[in-house]
Design a protein around this motif. Structure first.
Motif, mmCIF file in Angstrom:
data_model
loop_
_atom_site.group_PDB
_atom_site.id
_atom_site.type_symbol
_atom_site.label_atom_id
_atom_site.label_comp_id
_atom_site.label_asym_id
_atom_site.label_seq_id
_atom_site.Cartn_x
_atom_site.Cartn_y
_atom_site.Cartn_z
ATOM 1 N N ASP A 1 18.024 61.928 66.090
ATOM 2 C CA ASP A 1 19.439 62.262 66.029
ATOM 3 C C ASP A 1 20.199 61.164 65.290
ATOM 4 O OD1 ASP A 1 18.737 64.393 67.596
ATOM 5 O OD2 ASP A 1 19.402 63.463 69.470
ATOM 6 N N GLY A 2 21.141 61.584 64.484
ATOM 7 C CA GLY A 2 22.038 60.649 63.819
ATOM 8 C C GLY A 2 23.424 60.730 64.438
ATOM 9 N N GLN A 3 24.065 59.550 64.641
ATOM 10 C CA GLN A 3 25.392 59.483 65.228
ATOM 11 C C GLN A 3 26.314 58.680 64.319
ATOM 12 O OE1 GLN A 3 25.057 57.804 69.146
ATOM 13 N NE2 GLN A 3 24.355 59.744 70.082
ATOM 14 N N LEU A 4 27.562 59.114 64.267
ATOM 15 C CA LEU A 4 28.582 58.407 63.521
ATOM 16 C C LEU A 4 29.828 58.357 64.386
ATOM 17 C CD1 LEU A 4 29.400 57.081 60.827
ATOM 18 C CD2 LEU A 4 30.216 59.348 60.087
ATOM 19 N N THR A 5 30.293 57.133 64.717
ATOM 20 C CA THR A 5 31.458 56.946 65.581
ATOM 21 C C THR A 5 32.425 55.990 64.904
ATOM 22 O OG1 THR A 5 30.426 55.094 66.769
ATOM 23 C CG2 THR A 5 30.109 57.328 67.675
ATOM 24 N N GLY B 1 36.577 58.651 67.759
ATOM 25 C CA GLY B 1 35.924 59.920 67.505
ATOM 26 C C GLY B 1 34.510 59.697 67.036
ATOM 27 N N GLY B 2 33.704 60.786 67.097
ATOM 28 C CA GLY B 2 32.323 60.655 66.664
ATOM 29 C C GLY B 2 31.627 62.000 66.575
ATOM 30 N N ILE B 3 30.445 62.001 65.979
ATOM 31 C CA ILE B 3 29.668 63.218 65.783
ATOM 32 C C ILE B 3 28.191 62.875 65.914
ATOM 33 C CG2 ILE B 3 29.595 62.926 63.268
ATOM 34 C CD1 ILE B 3 29.685 65.981 63.055
ATOM 35 N N THR B 4 27.413 63.866 66.512
ATOM 36 C CA THR B 4 25.970 63.703 66.667
ATOM 37 C C THR B 4 25.281 64.858 65.953
ATOM 38 O OG1 THR B 4 26.226 62.595 68.804
ATOM 39 C CG2 THR B 4 24.068 63.521 68.288
ATOM 40 N N LEU B 5 24.311 64.520 65.141
ATOM 41 C CA LEU B 5 23.614 65.525 64.344
ATOM 42 C C LEU B 5 22.116 65.357 64.527
ATOM 43 C CD1 LEU B 5 23.659 67.765 62.193
ATOM 44 C CD2 LEU B 5 23.619 65.955 60.453
ATOM 45 N N PRO B 6 21.405 66.409 65.134
ATOM 46 C CA PRO B 6 19.933 66.317 65.267
ATOM 47 C C PRO B 6 19.261 66.666 63.938
ATOM 48 C CG PRO B 6 20.716 68.346 66.278
ATOM 49 C CD PRO B 6 21.945 67.607 65.829
ATOM 50 N N SER C 1 24.455 55.369 63.687
ATOM 51 C CA SER C 1 23.248 55.117 64.494
ATOM 52 C C SER C 1 22.201 56.177 64.174
ATOM 53 C CB SER C 1 23.575 55.154 65.986
ATOM 54 O OG SER C 1 24.586 54.220 66.303
ATOM 55 N N LEU C 2 20.950 55.812 64.373
ATOM 56 C CA LEU C 2 19.815 56.730 64.248
ATOM 57 C C LEU C 2 18.935 56.528 65.471
ATOM 58 C CD1 LEU C 2 18.449 58.825 62.427
ATOM 59 C CD2 LEU C 2 17.071 56.959 61.470
ATOM 60 N N ILE C 3 18.675 57.662 66.232
ATOM 61 C CA ILE C 3 17.973 57.587 67.517
ATOM 62 C C ILE C 3 16.687 58.401 67.398
ATOM 63 C CG2 ILE C 3 18.112 58.067 69.982
ATOM 64 C CD1 ILE C 3 21.148 57.880 69.718
ATOM 65 N N PHE C 4 15.589 57.820 67.850
ATOM 66 C CA PHE C 4 14.286 58.491 67.820
ATOM 67 C C PHE C 4 13.691 58.446 69.224
ATOM 68 C CE2 PHE C 4 9.656 58.340 67.605
ATOM 69 C CZ PHE C 4 9.364 59.453 66.842
ATOM 70 N N GLN C 5 13.085 59.630 69.648
ATOM 71 C CA GLN C 5 12.408 59.695 70.941
ATOM 72 C C GLN C 5 11.350 60.786 70.868
ATOM 73 O OE1 GLN C 5 14.953 60.681 74.206
ATOM 74 N NE2 GLN C 5 13.371 60.329 75.770
ATOM 75 N N LEU C 6 10.149 60.488 71.424
ATOM 76 C CA LEU C 6 9.061 61.473 71.400
ATOM 77 C C LEU C 6 8.117 61.197 72.545
ATOM 78 C CD1 LEU C 6 7.504 63.783 69.994
ATOM 79 C CD2 LEU C 6 6.264 62.011 68.714
ATOM 80 N N PRO C 7 7.904 62.189 73.468
ATOM 81 C CA PRO C 7 6.864 62.044 74.505
ATOM 82 C C PRO C 7 5.490 62.062 73.841
ATOM 83 C CG PRO C 7 8.461 63.725 75.126
ATOM 84 C CD PRO C 7 8.726 63.389 73.686
ATOM 85 N N ASN D 1 15.942 70.308 68.501
ATOM 86 C CA ASN D 1 17.262 70.854 68.828
ATOM 87 C C ASN D 1 18.125 71.164 67.607
ATOM 88 O OD1 ASN D 1 16.687 70.629 71.580
ATOM 89 N ND2 ASN D 1 17.591 68.578 71.711
ATOM 90 N N ARG D 2 17.535 71.093 66.417
ATOM 91 C CA ARG D 2 18.334 71.425 65.241
ATOM 92 C C ARG D 2 18.433 72.941 65.048
ATOM 93 N NH1 ARG D 2 20.396 69.268 60.640
ATOM 94 N NH2 ARG D 2 20.402 70.583 58.775
ATOM 95 N N ASP D 3 17.275 73.628 64.993
ATOM 96 C CA ASP D 3 17.299 75.085 64.805
ATOM 97 C C ASP D 3 17.687 75.817 66.090
ATOM 98 O OD1 ASP D 3 16.563 74.783 62.149
ATOM 99 O OD2 ASP D 3 14.413 74.886 62.620
ATOM 100 N N ILE D 4 17.214 75.318 67.228
ATOM 101 C CA ILE D 4 17.492 75.980 68.512
ATOM 102 C C ILE D 4 17.382 74.934 69.614
ATOM 103 C CG2 ILE D 4 15.075 76.644 68.910
ATOM 104 C CD1 ILE D 4 16.133 79.238 70.186
ATOM 105 N N ASP D 5 18.164 75.112 70.620
ATOM 106 C CA ASP D 5 18.094 74.251 71.793
ATOM 107 C C ASP D 5 18.281 75.128 73.026
ATOM 108 O OD1 ASP D 5 20.756 74.853 71.646
ATOM 109 O OD2 ASP D 5 21.405 72.827 71.124
ATOM 110 N N ARG D 6 18.236 74.496 74.194
ATOM 111 C CA ARG D 6 18.307 75.272 75.430
ATOM 112 C C ARG D 6 19.630 76.039 75.558
ATOM 113 N NH1 ARG D 6 15.728 78.455 78.002
ATOM 114 N NH2 ARG D 6 13.986 76.984 78.030
ATOM 115 N N PRO D 7 20.795 75.474 75.292
ATOM 116 C CA PRO D 7 22.028 76.275 75.405
ATOM 117 C C PRO D 7 22.045 77.474 74.473
ATOM 118 C CG PRO D 7 22.562 73.933 75.405
ATOM 119 C CD PRO D 7 21.104 74.046 75.068
ATOM 120 N N ARG D 8 21.602 77.272 73.229
ATOM 121 C CA ARG D 8 21.603 78.403 72.293
ATOM 122 C C ARG D 8 20.552 79.444 72.668
ATOM 123 N NH1 ARG D 8 21.189 75.619 66.568
ATOM 124 N NH2 ARG D 8 20.385 73.886 67.816
#
Length: 616
Positions: free
Chosen positions: A445-449, A255-260, A475-481, A264-271
């Motif tokens: 984004d932070g991930q815990l698995t 199991g695992g969880i991803t937290l921005p 895990s901690l993931i960073f990405q920026l154009p 994408n924390r306040d709003i993202d494309r699906p929301r």
């Protein structure tokens, strides 16, 4: 008169010659003749090439000598006092073909009499041509027509209620609710629970193994959080570089969880898509309301056109009835010789003309009924053709007041669907701008698995005593154009579109205000116009009645009476159109302030409509 010296004057000579010629002519000429009504029509010579073929080649007058006329008048001294319908027919005089004995030169040979060239017409020709009434229309007797022949009046509220329930185009636009709901359901698909399953068997081979995998993943609508979980098994022989695929004898749970943390924390494309779809559901209502007002306005205009067409038909019937009754009177006068038959024939062509007007009015009434049937429908939703028995007179106009304008303007500014539509579109753009602004942030984004073996299998990763394998990973993931041009471009687009909506909202208020002003102006002027049209009808009615009385007294003729009656008919049509225009304007005003509907009677509540059939 003076003359030039030395030049002889011819004036006395010419004067004397003229007097001598007049005296000679008075001696040689007979008494002048005159025309009197003929006992029967006399055919005109067929060699009259100057007459068109449509001219009736009969004479309704006899040529008599003045002496004979005086002799005939002398036989009855009271004949001058007899006129009108009591005047007896004059005897027909024969033209004397003999040469004039007084003339110094013999008269030329008289031409052959017309009675010898053509046969005498039948006595019934005096009555003129019989004008047949138009045949009833067969258009309303066609098969598969739904006819509404009830006796109670058809009200505007009944028509508008039918529009709400049965009008197909309104039912079509109401499907906007279903379309928007479908889009919302599609947008919610981004938050569906995803189920993944896989199975794999490798045999025979160097490494024979059997693997299975079952997993679930879920995107949450809060905070951009997503989670996953599952169970897998891996049995058999695995190469050293794939030992992670091997599990204990009872499999492995994971199991695992991803937290921005930024993007994408306040709003993202699906929301954002879901929020805009929810606004589309609300946006369907002003679209439906706009369609409802437009089609109710069209239904009201068709209703008043239908009502007015019945009154026009009635006016044509009254005009025709006057000519038919006058034809009966003229028939009696022609039979007595008190009136020339040409007068009756002139009236009969008026009957034919007015019969044509009846046919045209009938066609207009049928067209209005057909147009109205698109809005007036039966319980099954089929177009219903309203008969004339359901018609009533178009009500008299009611004077509009400034208070009516103020109430309409306040209601329009508060409830027009254009404002609601533009406001909802602005909300959608705010969501888009919020998303674009969030997309300029970096991905952090932070991930815990975690993994947990079950059972006591000899896993290569287990301890020496075969204990369960357990793994926990963070895990901690960073990405920026670097330029972030896509997000900045979307942000700029959203802000410009918001400025457009603001300007459109400002203009919509001015437009609604102008529309209400224009509708009220049309209503108020239509009321004043009807007052003038009604005055014209009253005056035309007086003039026509006076001209008919003059005809009865023998001081007028059919032509002048026809002109007066036609003027009265035109005034009546004008007045009917004025009433129609008033109530059409009233419907426009109610559509402008959103009060048009079956539950509101508008200005009709201030008056009592005459409840009698239109043909009475």
């Amino acid at each position: 008169m003076t003359s030039t010296p030395g030049v002889p004057s011819f004036t006395p000579i010419l004067t004397a010659a003229a007097l001598a010629f007049l005296l000679a002519t008075s001696v040689a000429a007979k008494e002048p003749r005159r025309f009197v009504p003929a006992g029967r029509p006399t055919p005109v010579a067929p060699d009259r090439g100057d007459l068109p073929p449509t001219v009736i080649t009969q004479s309704f007058l006899d040529l008599v000598d003045a002496a004979e006329g005086s002799e005939a008048e002398g036989s009855d001294p009271s004949s001058e006092a007899i006129s009108g319908d009591n005047a007896p027919p004059r005897p027909r005089a024969e033209v004397d073909p003999r040469p004039d004995p007084v003339s110094a030169t013999p008269a030329p040979k008289a031409p052959q009499r017309q009675s010898e060239l053509l046969p005498a017409p039948a006595p019934k020709a005096i009555a003129g041509i019989t004008v047949a009434p138009p045949k009833p229309s067969a258009a309303l007797e066609l098969p598969d027509l739904s006819l509404d022949d009830r006796d109670e009046p058809l009200t505007l509220q009944e028509v508008l209620q039918s529009v709400l329930i049965h009008y197909p185009l309104l039912q079509a636009v109401e499907r906007e609710r279903g379309i928007a709901s479908g889009k919302l359901t599609s947008a919610m698909g981004a938050f569906d629970t995803n189920v993944n399953m896989a199975g794999n068997a490798l045999a025979p081979g160097t490494y024979e193994n059997y693997r299975s995998d079952f997993g679930l993943s879920q995107q949450f609508m809060t905070g951009g959080i997503s989670a996953f979980g599952g169970f897998r098994t891996g049995y058999g022989d695995f190469p050293t570089y794939n030992l992670a695929q091997k599990t204990a004898n009872a499999g492995e749970w994971r199991g695992g969880i991803t937290l921005p943390f930024a993007k994408n924390r306040d709003i993202d494309r699906p929301r954002a898509t879901r929020a805009q779809a929810e606004l589309d559901v609300a946006l369907a209502e002003p679209i439906i309301e706009r369609g409802r007002l437009d089609w109710m306005r069209a239904a009201a205009r068709s209703y008043w056109a239908w009502q007015g067409s019945g009154e026009r038909y009635g006016a044509g019937e009254r005009l025709l009835d006057l000519a038919v009754r006058r034809d009966r009177e003229l028939e009696q006068k022609v039979a007595r010789g008190a009136t020339a038959n040409i007068e009756r024939i002139d009236n009969q062509q008026n009957i034919a003309l007015r019969n044509g007007l009846i046919v045209q009015a009938d066609r207009a009434m049928q067209q209005a009924a057909i147009d109205l049937s698109l809005f007036h429908r039966d319980d099954a939703g089929r177009p219903l053709l309203a008969r004339r028995s359901r018609m009533r007179q178009v009500p008299e106009p009611v004077q509009p007041t400034v208070l009516l304008y103020q109430d309409s303007l306040a209601r329009a500014l508060g409830s027009r669907p254009e404002f609601q539509r533009l406001s909802l579109q602005r909300e959608k753009l705010l969501v888009e701008r919020r998303l674009a602004s969030n997309q300029t942030l970096p991905n952090l984004d932070g991930q815990l698995t975690g993994n947990q073996d079950a059972g006591f299998g000899k896993s290569a990763l287990s301890g020496n005593d075969g204990l369960d394998r357990q793994v926990l990973q963070a895990s901690l993931i960073f990405q920026l154009p670097a330029q972030r041009r896509e997000a900045r471009g979307r942000l700029q687009t959203a802000e410009s579109q918001l400025m457009q909506i603001d300007r459109q909202l400002s203009y919509a208020e001015d437009q609604v205000r102008a529309e209400v002003q224009d509708a009220f102006s049309l209503l108020e002027r239509a009321y004043e116009f009807h007052k003038q049209a009604r005055t014209r009808v009253e005056l035309a009615r007086l003039v026509a009645g006076a001209e008919r009385e003059q005809l009865r007294l023998g001081r007028s003729d059919v032509l002048r009476v026809t002109l007066r009656e036609q003027a009265k008919f035109d005034a009546e049509i004008f007045e009917i159109s004025a009433r129609q225009e008033f109530w059409r304007a009233e419907s426009d005003l109610r559509a402008a302030d959103t009060s048009l509907g079956p539950e509101s009677r508008g200005l009709l509540r201030e008056m009592t409509v005459r409840q009698v059939p239109i043909d009475e």
